[in-house]
Design a protein around this motif. Structure first.
Motif, PDB file in Angstrom:
ATOM      1  N   LEU B  16       0.978  -1.195  -0.267  1.00 63.69           N
ATOM      2  CA  LEU B  16       0.506  -0.206  -0.178  1.00 63.69           C
ATOM      3  C   LEU B  16       0.702   1.214  -0.260  1.00 63.69           C
ATOM      4  O   LEU B  16       0.206   2.617  -0.384  1.00 63.69           O
ATOM      5  N   GLU B  17       1.984   0.934   0.183  1.00 61.49           N
ATOM      6  CA  GLU B  17       2.657   2.603   0.148  1.00 61.49           C
ATOM      7  C   GLU B  17       3.225   2.672  -1.110  1.00 61.49           C
ATOM      8  O   GLU B  17       3.248   3.916  -1.316  1.00 61.49           O
ATOM      9  N   VAL B  18       2.321   2.718  -1.938  1.00 57.72           N
ATOM     10  CA  VAL B  18       2.204   2.933  -3.456  1.00 57.72           C
ATOM     11  C   VAL B  18       1.246   3.746  -3.964  1.00 57.72           C
ATOM     12  O   VAL B  18       0.964   4.561  -4.555  1.00 57.72           O
ATOM     13  N   MET B  19       0.416   4.025  -2.480  1.00 58.45           N
ATOM     14  CA  MET B  19      -1.052   5.266  -3.188  1.00 58.45           C
ATOM     15  C   MET B  19      -0.141   6.308  -3.410  1.00 58.45           C
ATOM     16  O   MET B  19       0.342   6.155  -2.751  1.00 58.45           O
ATOM     17  N   VAL B  20      -1.078   6.873  -4.156  1.00 62.00           N
ATOM     18  CA  VAL B  20      -1.220   7.898  -3.622  1.00 62.00           C
ATOM     19  C   VAL B  20      -1.556   8.758  -3.199  1.00 62.00           C
ATOM     20  O   VAL B  20      -1.902   9.416  -1.880  1.00 62.00           O
ATOM     21  N   ASN B  21      -3.354   9.017  -3.335  1.00 60.67           N
ATOM     22  CA  ASN B  21      -4.652  10.043  -2.784  1.00 60.67           C
ATOM     23  C   ASN B  21      -5.007   9.089  -1.780  1.00 60.67           C
ATOM     24  O   ASN B  21      -5.562   8.008  -1.867  1.00 60.67           O
ATOM     25  N   PRO B  22      -5.366  10.033  -0.963  1.00 61.84           N
ATOM     26  CA  PRO B  22      -5.903   8.798   0.179  1.00 61.84           C
ATOM     27  C   PRO B  22      -7.748   8.201  -0.808  1.00 61.84           C
ATOM     28  O   PRO B  22      -8.002   8.638  -1.070  1.00 61.84           O
ATOM     29  N   VAL B  23      -8.225   6.653  -0.177  1.00 70.49           N
ATOM     30  CA  VAL B  23      -8.873   6.306  -0.542  1.00 70.49           C
ATOM     31  C   VAL B  23     -10.230   5.819   0.568  1.00 70.49           C
ATOM     32  O   VAL B  23      -9.365   5.304   1.874  1.00 70.49           O
ATOM     33  N   LYS B  24     -11.489   5.645   0.556  1.00 70.78           N
ATOM     34  CA  LYS B  24     -12.304   5.571   2.046  1.00 70.78           C
ATOM     35  C   LYS B  24     -12.520   4.166   1.459  1.00 70.78           C
ATOM     36  O   LYS B  24     -12.962   3.715   0.568  1.00 70.78           O
ATOM     37  N   LEU B  25     -12.990   3.190   2.011  1.00 74.96           N
ATOM     38  CA  LEU B  25     -13.615   2.213   2.343  1.00 74.96           C
ATOM     39  C   LEU B  25     -15.200   2.519   3.264  1.00 74.96           C
ATOM     40  O   LEU B  25     -14.959   2.505   3.774  1.00 74.96           O
ATOM     41  N   ILE B  26     -16.065   2.197   1.907  1.00 72.69           N
ATOM     42  CA  ILE B  26     -17.707   2.797   2.420  1.00 72.69           C
ATOM     43  C   ILE B  26     -17.972   1.309   2.736  1.00 72.69           C
ATOM     44  O   ILE B  26     -18.220   1.305   1.661  1.00 72.69           O
ATOM     45  N   HIS B  27     -18.079   0.584   3.938  1.00 71.40           N
ATOM     46  CA  HIS B  27     -19.064  -0.381   4.081  1.00 71.40           C
ATOM     47  C   HIS B  27     -20.281  -0.975   4.159  1.00 71.40           C
ATOM     48  O   HIS B  27     -20.186   0.212   5.642  1.00 71.40           O
ATOM     49  N   PHE B  28     -20.891  -1.830   4.009  1.00 70.48           N
ATOM     50  CA  PHE B  28     -23.413  -1.688   4.443  1.00 70.48           C
ATOM     51  C   PHE B  28     -23.016  -3.266   5.316  1.00 70.48           C
ATOM     52  O   PHE B  28     -22.423  -4.116   4.614  1.00 70.48           O
ATOM     53  N   THR B  29     -23.384  -2.872   6.599  1.00 69.63           N
ATOM     54  CA  THR B  29     -23.986  -4.247   7.276  1.00 69.63           C
ATOM     55  C   THR B  29     -25.019  -4.359   7.506  1.00 69.63           C
ATOM     56  O   THR B  29     -25.903  -2.885   7.973  1.00 69.63           O
ATOM     57  N   GLN B  30     -25.290  -5.428   8.476  1.00 72.47           N
ATOM     58  CA  GLN B  30     -26.736  -4.844   9.549  1.00 72.47           C
ATOM     59  C   GLN B  30     -26.107  -6.117  10.067  1.00 72.47           C
ATOM     60  O   GLN B  30     -25.477  -7.101   9.790  1.00 72.47           O
ATOM     61  N   GLU B  31     -27.026  -6.254  11.480  1.00 74.25           N
ATOM     62  CA  GLU B  31     -26.156  -6.571  12.600  1.00 74.25           C
ATOM     63  C   GLU B  31     -26.916  -8.374  12.485  1.00 74.25           C
ATOM     64  O   GLU B  31     -26.205  -9.275  12.997  1.00 74.25           O
ATOM     65  N   LEU B  32     -28.152  -8.399  11.868  1.00 73.80           N
ATOM     66  CA  LEU B  32     -28.447  -9.980  11.915  1.00 73.80           C
ATOM     67  C   LEU B  32     -28.494 -10.502  10.285  1.00 73.80           C
ATOM     68  O   LEU B  32     -28.693 -10.532   9.927  1.00 73.80           O
ATOM     69  N   ASN B  33     -28.402 -11.604  10.794  1.00 72.92           N
ATOM     70  CA  ASN B  33     -28.746 -12.728   9.602  1.00 72.92           C
ATOM     71  C   ASN B  33     -28.307 -12.486   8.149  1.00 72.92           C
ATOM     72  O   ASN B  33     -28.083 -12.648   7.319  1.00 72.92           O
ATOM     73  N   LEU B  34     -26.775 -12.196   8.788  1.00 73.96           N
ATOM     74  CA  LEU B  34     -25.584 -12.098   7.775  1.00 73.96           C
ATOM     75  C   LEU B  34     -24.559 -13.286   8.460  1.00 73.96           C
ATOM     76  O   LEU B  34     -24.302 -12.639   9.135  1.00 73.96           O
ATOM     77  N   GLU B  35     -24.303 -13.814   7.585  1.00 71.13           N
ATOM     78  CA  GLU B  35     -23.521 -15.154   7.514  1.00 71.13           C
ATOM     79  C   GLU B  35     -21.842 -14.413   7.433  1.00 71.13           C
ATOM     80  O   GLU B  35     -21.244 -14.779   8.620  1.00 71.13           O
ATOM     81  N   TYR B  36     -21.475 -13.936   7.003  1.00 67.15           N
ATOM     82  CA  TYR B  36     -19.809 -13.233   7.368  1.00 67.15           C
ATOM     83  C   TYR B  36     -20.190 -11.896   7.341  1.00 67.15           C
ATOM     84  O   TYR B  36     -18.158 -11.338   7.588  1.00 67.15           O
TER      85      TYR B  36
END
Lengths: 75, 141
Positions: B16-36
């Motif tokens: 990841l040292e070759v990264m230039v601009n900042p990157v965001k990981l936008i994660h969506f999830t739910q509390e129940l009934n989600l295997e992983y």
């Protein structure tokens, strides 16, 4: 998969989803995913296998709806 | 316990040292009934911690309706890779196994603003002037 994401990065009209088949079995069944990777284009056409860049691009262009005359795509 | 082993974390940091601009990981999830669901969220957060240029935001698929609509997410777990702009790059399911490398590749490509495509491909791609949706089905192994 990387290729699809790269296409999305290059062209604003393209969005690319990487879908883990076993976590979304209904969707995988809908698109008849029996082998991976399988690339579904606009919910209709599909390409199976890790194909070369040019092959996937040709499949994409073929699957596009007819373009307006000014921007006629290759058949 | 972390999902990413210490020795792997060192390697990933280097990549990841070759990264230039900042990157965001936008994660969506739910509390129940989600295997992983728990693992996917944890993995995204662990990756985000491996570079100063990476950050993660997590939203609830059922409650954060505005964000869900903004990103057009229709199933979870979902992870968007973006910088100042959303390029339409999404991961659905846990990005583990082979797809972990794909995630790193997406992060680096977005950060550097380089698709790595050949000139011929770019020319062909310019013909895509209407919305195009690619769904690539994969398995983790």
């Amino acid at each position: 998969m990387r290729l699809a994401h790269r296409l999305a990065l290059e062209n604003d009209n393209i969005r690319a989803d990487c879908i883990e088949s076993t976590e979304f079995p209904d969707l995988a069944a809908k698109y008849r995913v029996y082998a991976v990777p399988r690339t579904v284009i606009n919910e209709s056409a599909a390409v199976e296998g890790a194909v070369p860049e040019s092959f996937l691009l040709d499949a994409i262009l073929k699957a596009l709806p007819p373009a307006p005359p000014a921007a006629e795509a290759e058949a | 316990m972390g999902l990413i082993r210490d020795e792997d974390a060192i390697e990933i940091r280097k990549r990841l040292e070759v990264m230039v601009n900042p990157v965001k990981l936008i994660h969506f999830t739910q509390e129940l009934n989600l295997e992983y669901g728990v693992e996917a969220k944890q993995l995204v957060q662990e990756v985000a911690a491996l570079s100063d240029k990476l950050s993660a935001e997590t939203y609830n698929f059922l409650l954060d309706k505005e964000k869900v609509a903004e990103y057009g997410v229709d199933k979870v777990p979902a992870t968007v890779v973006r910088d100042g702009k959303d390029y339409g790059i999404r991961f659905y399911g846990i990005p583990a196994g082979y797809e972990f490398a794909t995630l790193l590749d997406a992060i680096i490509s977005v950060s550097r603003g380089e698709s790595g495509l050949g000139e011929q491909s770019k020319e062909k791609l310019a013909k895509v002037t209407q919305p195009l949706h690619l769904e690539v089905f994969v398995t983790p192994t």
